[in-house]
Scaffold this motif. Structure first.
Motif, PDB file in Angstrom:
ATOM      1  N   ALA A 180      -4.306   4.553  -5.783  1.00 56.08           N
ATOM      2  CA  ALA A 180      -4.370   5.956  -5.348  1.00 56.08           C
ATOM      3  C   ALA A 180      -3.316   6.772  -6.100  1.00 56.08           C
ATOM      4  O   ALA A 180      -3.594   7.874  -6.607  1.00 56.08           O
ATOM      5  CB  ALA A 180      -4.161   6.049  -3.842  1.00 56.08           C
TER       6      ALA A 180
ATOM      7  N   GLU B  91       8.318   4.330  -7.530  1.00 51.20           N
ATOM      8  CA  GLU B  91       7.821   3.086  -6.924  1.00 51.20           C
ATOM      9  C   GLU B  91       9.009   2.286  -6.382  1.00 51.20           C
ATOM     10  O   GLU B  91       9.971   2.037  -7.089  1.00 51.20           O
ATOM     11  CB  GLU B  91       7.034   2.283  -7.971  1.00 51.20           C
TER      12      GLU B  91
ATOM     13  N   GLY C 184       1.262  -2.254  -5.820  1.00 49.74           N
ATOM     14  CA  GLY C 184       0.968  -2.391  -4.389  1.00 49.74           C
ATOM     15  C   GLY C 184      -0.184  -3.332  -4.090  1.00 49.74           C
ATOM     16  O   GLY C 184      -0.428  -4.307  -4.814  1.00 49.74           O
ATOM     17  N   ASN C 185      -0.891  -3.039  -3.021  1.00 52.45           N
ATOM     18  CA  ASN C 185      -2.059  -3.853  -2.640  1.00 52.45           C
ATOM     19  C   ASN C 185      -3.124  -3.815  -3.713  1.00 52.45           C
ATOM     20  O   ASN C 185      -3.869  -4.777  -3.895  1.00 52.45           O
ATOM     21  CB  ASN C 185      -2.659  -3.308  -1.334  1.00 52.45           C
ATOM     22  N   SER C 186      -3.187  -2.692  -4.403  1.00 51.36           N
ATOM     23  CA  SER C 186      -4.243  -2.536  -5.414  1.00 51.36           C
ATOM     24  C   SER C 186      -4.216  -3.678  -6.415  1.00 51.36           C
ATOM     25  O   SER C 186      -5.245  -4.118  -6.919  1.00 51.36           O
ATOM     26  CB  SER C 186      -4.064  -1.206  -6.148  1.00 51.36           C
TER      27      SER C 186
ATOM     28  N   ALA D 129     -13.112  -4.526  -6.922  1.00 48.23           N
ATOM     29  CA  ALA D 129     -14.485  -4.138  -6.574  1.00 48.23           C
ATOM     30  C   ALA D 129     -14.508  -2.728  -6.004  1.00 48.23           C
ATOM     31  O   ALA D 129     -13.692  -2.394  -5.154  1.00 48.23           O
ATOM     32  CB  ALA D 129     -15.045  -5.117  -5.546  1.00 48.23           C
TER      33      ALA D 129
ATOM     34  N   ALA E 282      11.266   6.066  -1.765  1.00 46.66           N
ATOM     35  CA  ALA E 282      11.305   7.373  -1.095  1.00 46.66           C
ATOM     36  C   ALA E 282      11.742   7.168   0.347  1.00 46.66           C
ATOM     37  O   ALA E 282      11.218   6.308   1.052  1.00 46.66           O
ATOM     38  CB  ALA E 282       9.915   8.005  -1.138  1.00 46.66           C
TER      39      ALA E 282
ATOM     40  N   ASN F 232       4.489  -2.065   1.864  1.00 47.67           N
ATOM     41  CA  ASN F 232       3.838  -0.966   2.621  1.00 47.67           C
ATOM     42  C   ASN F 232       4.261  -1.031   4.085  1.00 47.67           C
ATOM     43  O   ASN F 232       3.597  -1.613   4.934  1.00 47.67           O
ATOM     44  CB  ASN F 232       2.323  -1.053   2.472  1.00 47.67           C
TER      45      ASN F 232
ATOM     46  N   GLU G 174      -4.441   4.464   1.278  1.00 42.80           N
ATOM     47  CA  GLU G 174      -4.402   3.923   2.638  1.00 42.80           C
ATOM     48  C   GLU G 174      -3.804   4.904   3.634  1.00 42.80           C
ATOM     49  O   GLU G 174      -4.014   4.797   4.838  1.00 42.80           O
ATOM     50  CB  GLU G 174      -3.547   2.650   2.646  1.00 42.80           C
TER      51      GLU G 174
ATOM     52  N   LEU H 210     -10.675   0.913  -2.640  1.00 38.40           N
ATOM     53  CA  LEU H 210     -10.295   1.399  -3.972  1.00 38.40           C
ATOM     54  C   LEU H 210     -10.996   2.715  -4.277  1.00 38.40           C
ATOM     55  O   LEU H 210     -10.415   3.618  -4.888  1.00 38.40           O
ATOM     56  CB  LEU H 210     -10.640   0.360  -5.042  1.00 38.40           C
TER      57      LEU H 210
HETATM   58  C1  LIG Z   1      -5.855  -9.251  -1.334  1.00 39.93           C
HETATM   59  C2  LIG Z   1      -6.516  -7.899  -1.310  1.00 39.93           C
HETATM   60  C3  LIG Z   1      -7.771  -7.742  -1.892  1.00 39.93           C
HETATM   61  C4  LIG Z   1      -8.410  -6.497  -1.844  1.00 39.93           C
HETATM   62  N1  LIG Z   1      -9.592  -6.335  -2.512  1.00 39.93           N
HETATM   63  C5  LIG Z   1     -10.157  -5.107  -2.563  1.00 39.93           C
HETATM   64  C6  LIG Z   1     -11.295  -4.857  -3.390  1.00 39.93           C
HETATM   65  O1  LIG Z   1     -11.736  -5.705  -4.165  1.00 39.93           O
HETATM   66  N2  LIG Z   1     -11.855  -3.618  -3.340  1.00 39.93           N
HETATM   67  C7  LIG Z   1     -11.342  -2.607  -2.560  1.00 39.93           C
HETATM   68  O2  LIG Z   1     -11.899  -1.512  -2.546  1.00 39.93           O
HETATM   69  N3  LIG Z   1     -10.212  -2.803  -1.838  1.00 39.93           N
HETATM   70  C8  LIG Z   1      -9.612  -4.008  -1.828  1.00 39.93           C
HETATM   71  N4  LIG Z   1      -8.458  -4.184  -1.121  1.00 39.93           N
HETATM   72  C9  LIG Z   1      -7.912  -3.022  -0.383  1.00 39.93           C
HETATM   73  C10 LIG Z   1      -7.143  -2.147  -1.355  1.00 39.93           C
HETATM   74  O3  LIG Z   1      -6.078  -2.882  -1.880  1.00 39.93           O
HETATM   75  C11 LIG Z   1      -6.543  -0.926  -0.740  1.00 39.93           C
HETATM   76  O4  LIG Z   1      -7.478  -0.229  -0.016  1.00 39.93           O
HETATM   77  C12 LIG Z   1      -6.018  -0.011  -1.853  1.00 39.93           C
HETATM   78  O5  LIG Z   1      -5.594  -0.734  -2.945  1.00 39.93           O
HETATM   79  C13 LIG Z   1      -4.858   0.769  -1.388  1.00 39.93           C
HETATM   80  O6  LIG Z   1      -4.379   1.540  -2.460  1.00 39.93           O
HETATM   81  P1  LIG Z   1      -3.133   2.442  -2.255  1.00 39.93           P
HETATM   82  O7  LIG Z   1      -2.825   3.001  -3.593  1.00 39.93           O
HETATM   83  O8  LIG Z   1      -3.329   3.360  -1.115  1.00 39.93           O
HETATM   84  O9  LIG Z   1      -1.955   1.452  -1.789  1.00 39.93           O
HETATM   85  P2  LIG Z   1      -1.178   0.352  -2.613  1.00 39.93           P
HETATM   86  O10 LIG Z   1      -1.969  -0.138  -3.749  1.00 39.93           O
HETATM   87  O11 LIG Z   1      -0.690  -0.658  -1.648  1.00 39.93           O
HETATM   88  O12 LIG Z   1       0.063   1.150  -3.219  1.00 39.93           O
HETATM   89  C14 LIG Z   1       1.113   1.608  -2.411  1.00 39.93           C
HETATM   90  C15 LIG Z   1       2.384   1.568  -3.243  1.00 39.93           C
HETATM   91  O13 LIG Z   1       3.421   2.308  -2.588  1.00 39.93           O
HETATM   92  C16 LIG Z   1       4.644   1.618  -2.781  1.00 39.93           C
HETATM   93  N5  LIG Z   1       5.572   2.060  -1.742  1.00 39.93           N
HETATM   94  C17 LIG Z   1       5.570   1.763  -0.424  1.00 39.93           C
HETATM   95  N6  LIG Z   1       6.585   2.405   0.196  1.00 39.93           N
HETATM   96  C18 LIG Z   1       7.224   3.137  -0.748  1.00 39.93           C
HETATM   97  C19 LIG Z   1       8.339   4.018  -0.714  1.00 39.93           C
HETATM   98  N7  LIG Z   1       9.000   4.279   0.419  1.00 39.93           N
HETATM   99  N8  LIG Z   1       8.742   4.607  -1.879  1.00 39.93           N
HETATM  100  C20 LIG Z   1       8.080   4.345  -3.058  1.00 39.93           C
HETATM  101  N9  LIG Z   1       7.015   3.507  -3.133  1.00 39.93           N
HETATM  102  C21 LIG Z   1       6.580   2.918  -1.989  1.00 39.93           C
HETATM  103  C22 LIG Z   1       4.256   0.150  -2.679  1.00 39.93           C
HETATM  104  O14 LIG Z   1       5.229  -0.678  -3.265  1.00 39.93           O
HETATM  105  C23 LIG Z   1       2.930   0.160  -3.449  1.00 39.93           C
HETATM  106  O15 LIG Z   1       3.140  -0.053  -4.822  1.00 39.93           O
HETATM  107  C24 LIG Z   1      -7.789  -5.408  -1.171  1.00 39.93           C
HETATM  108  C25 LIG Z   1      -6.511  -5.570  -0.626  1.00 39.93           C
HETATM  109  C26 LIG Z   1      -5.869  -6.807  -0.703  1.00 39.93           C
HETATM  110  C27 LIG Z   1      -4.487  -6.937  -0.117  1.00 39.93           C
END
Ligand SMILES: Cc1cc2nc3c(=O)[nH]c(=O)nc-3n(C[C@H](O)[C@H](O)[C@H](O)COP(=O)(O)OP(=O)(O)OC[C@H]3O[C@@H](n4cnc5c(N)ncnc54)[C@H](O)[C@@H]3O)c2cc1C
Length: 497
Positions: free
Chosen positions: A14, A33, A42-44, A50, A177, A239, A461, A477
């Protein structure tokens, strides 16, 4: 103090989409980050990459595929996944509530957003291994989920980060942050902790993209339920709900289901968190989601879900919770030789926990923590209840079911009768949380007073109201990319005002 047009908090899908979009509009962008470069994404980063999106015809997917095996592609049926079906899939988990504006945005912008990613050097491939079966010499896709980003989550965050850097974005790691800086009700920057020191960064707009609260055991207990501190965390340990807290501190409204989360059957003996130190492919191999090919038994030796209720990618995100709710929070998945070739690679993972036997009697003796007498009875009753008159077909809801059980299995019910039998112990692994911030159609965070908080946007998320009581696989994603792109565009526009 350093000044930017847009600060993006987080470096997952995201966040990186928000950064790319803001850079596309000419903004000066800083990504901060909390984790180091070895753990960014992160989780991504843990995902299979997919992405679920609406399309009318398989032909529409072909421009997104970069390294195609033309011969295989010619034998592939992608089917169609119209917007109406995506809406229906989401609505099916809304417990009677109408679609939210956020859900409509997710669906309406899903195809366009995938096209946008492809235009930013993100490459896609068909998910032949988990979303298609061979049938009459063709590869038939099922369940509306067809493409993943090349190199899965690892490939995705690397490619997105490369794009951010190519477009001139700056990334700071180990920069956590802690609070939003405000002036006269407008967000003007972020206070951070960086390598133990406090630092402030100013910007005309801030995008929060720092995930949900899935890694925070206390918040899980508070919001989701008493046992949720026991869940394992499938992805990042970072997270902790910081985005939610920071936004709430300045009056942001929350939205969505705070009891809801995405949670999956996982190997009982998996580590407590996802771990980027183990090779990428192994990180995902603790997942165990082929229950639809067999049955699951709890500690009482009883089945507790309809394992064949729907295609796996409509049930797997709910069945983690179902397992956590069982006595002692675990279950065993049981399969026989007939379906062994259909089990995903994760069941052959060198570290997979399992037991094996040539008879059901011998198998149940090895099921630790289970009422063995009842387990054997359940297997025997299940076998007798299977309707052998209906052919097994994993590409469709085949209706091959049991009849007359207290809890029937309604599709893909094969007898457990061909040795050897294998049983895998599983627990609940949380993926991410559903409750979050309220955002409007510009991805601007909404204040409790109903007005947008000036200068604050959110995505990923952190956005509430996208998922409620369930989840069609591959939507996270897409949601991150749809709201990320919008948040980046809106933040860049806001910075120019
Ligand atoms: C094992 C696994 C498999 C998955 N497979 C899929 C899939 O195939 N397809 C799909 O659609 N979804 C999948 N998901 C779900 C998907 O990961 C999430 O819905 C999506 O990646 C979330 O993206 P995001 O950018 O919101 O969060 P994230 O990718 O988690 O990024 C959040 C980031 O914020 C950072 N952060 C947190 N707090 C702070 C702070 N205070 N200051 C600075 N940085 C901070 C974290 O370190 C992290 O890097 C999966 C998840 C997991 C765990």
């Amino acid at each position: 103090m350093q000044t930017y047009d847009v600060i993006v908090v987080g470096s997952g899908n995201a966040a990186l989409c928000a950064a790319i979009a803001a850079l596309e509009k000419g903004a000066k962008v800083l990504v901060i980050e909390k984790a180091g470069p070895e753990e960014f994404g992160g989780n991504s980063r843990y995902t299979a990459g997919a992405m679920r999106f609406a399309y009318e015809d398989g032909e529409e997917l072909k421009p997104f595929l970069s390294h195609v095996d033309a011969e295989k592609l010619a034998k592939t049926d992608f089917g169609a996944y119209p917007r109406s079906k995506f809406f229906q899939d989401l609505e099916g988990f809304n417990e009677g509530h109408p679609l939210t504006e956020q859900q409509k945005m997710l669906v309406d912008q899903s195809f366009e957003t995938v096209r946008w990613l492809a235009g930013h050097n993100i490459q896609f491939e068909p998910i032949y291994t988990r979303q298609a079966y061979e049938k009459n010499g063709r590869y038939v896709f099922w369940g509306g989920l067809t493409l993943a980003i090349e190199g899965e989550g690892e490939g995705m965050v690397q490619a997105e980060r490369t794009e951010v850097v190519r477009l001139g974005g700056e990334i700071r790691y180990h920069c956590e942050a802690e609070a939003l800086l405000t002036e006269e009700g407008k967000v003007i920057g972020v206070r951070c902790k960086s390598e133990g020191e406090k630092q402030e960064f100013r910007a005309s707009a801030v995008v929060l993209a720092c995930g949900g609260f899935e890694a925070n055991a206390e918040l899980r207990k508070e919001y989701i339920g008493p046992n949720w501190d026991q869940a394992k965390v499938r992805g990042t340990r970072h997270n902790m709900g910081a985005g939610l807290r920071m936004a709430k501190e300045i009056g942001a409204a929350t939205f969505g289901s705070f009891q809801g989360c995405h949670a999956v059957p996982m190997d009982l003996h998996m580590p407590n968190y996802g771990n980027t130190e183990i090779p990428f492919i192994e990180r995902k191999n603790y997942r165990k989601i082929c229950y639809f090919l067999g049955i699951m038994l709890n500690a009482r030796g009883e089945r507790f879900v309809d394992e064949g209720e729907n295609f796996r990618n409509y049930t797997y995100a709910q069945f983690g919770k179902a397992i956590l709710e069982q006595p002692k929070g675990f279950a065993w998945q049981i399969f026989d030789k007939k379906v062994e070739h259909l089990l995903y690679g994760e069941y052959r993972f060198w570290d997979a926990s399992f037991v094996e036997a040539n008879t059901s009697e011998e198998l149940v003796e090895q099921l630790d923590g289970v009422d063995k007498e009842q387990a054997l009875k359940t297997i025997q009753e299940y076998n007798q209840a299977v309707d052998e008159g209906i052919p097994f077909d994993p590409t469709i809801l085949d209706g091959k079911r049991t009849q007359g059980l207290r809890l029937n299995k309604t599709n893909w019910a094969n007898r457990l009768d061909k040795p050897p039998f294998k049983a895998y112990p599983v627990c609940c692994g949380i993926t991410f949380t559903y409750g979050g911030l309220k955002v409007n159609e510009k991805a601007a965070v909404v204040h409790k007073n109903g007005q947008p908080v000036k200068g604050l946007f959110a995505c990923g998320e952190l956005v509430g109201g996208v998922f409620f009581n369930g989840y069609p696989g591959g939507s996270g994603l897409t949601s991150g990319a749809v709201f990320g792109r919008q948040a980046g565009y809106s933040a860049a526009d806001f910075s120019k005002q």
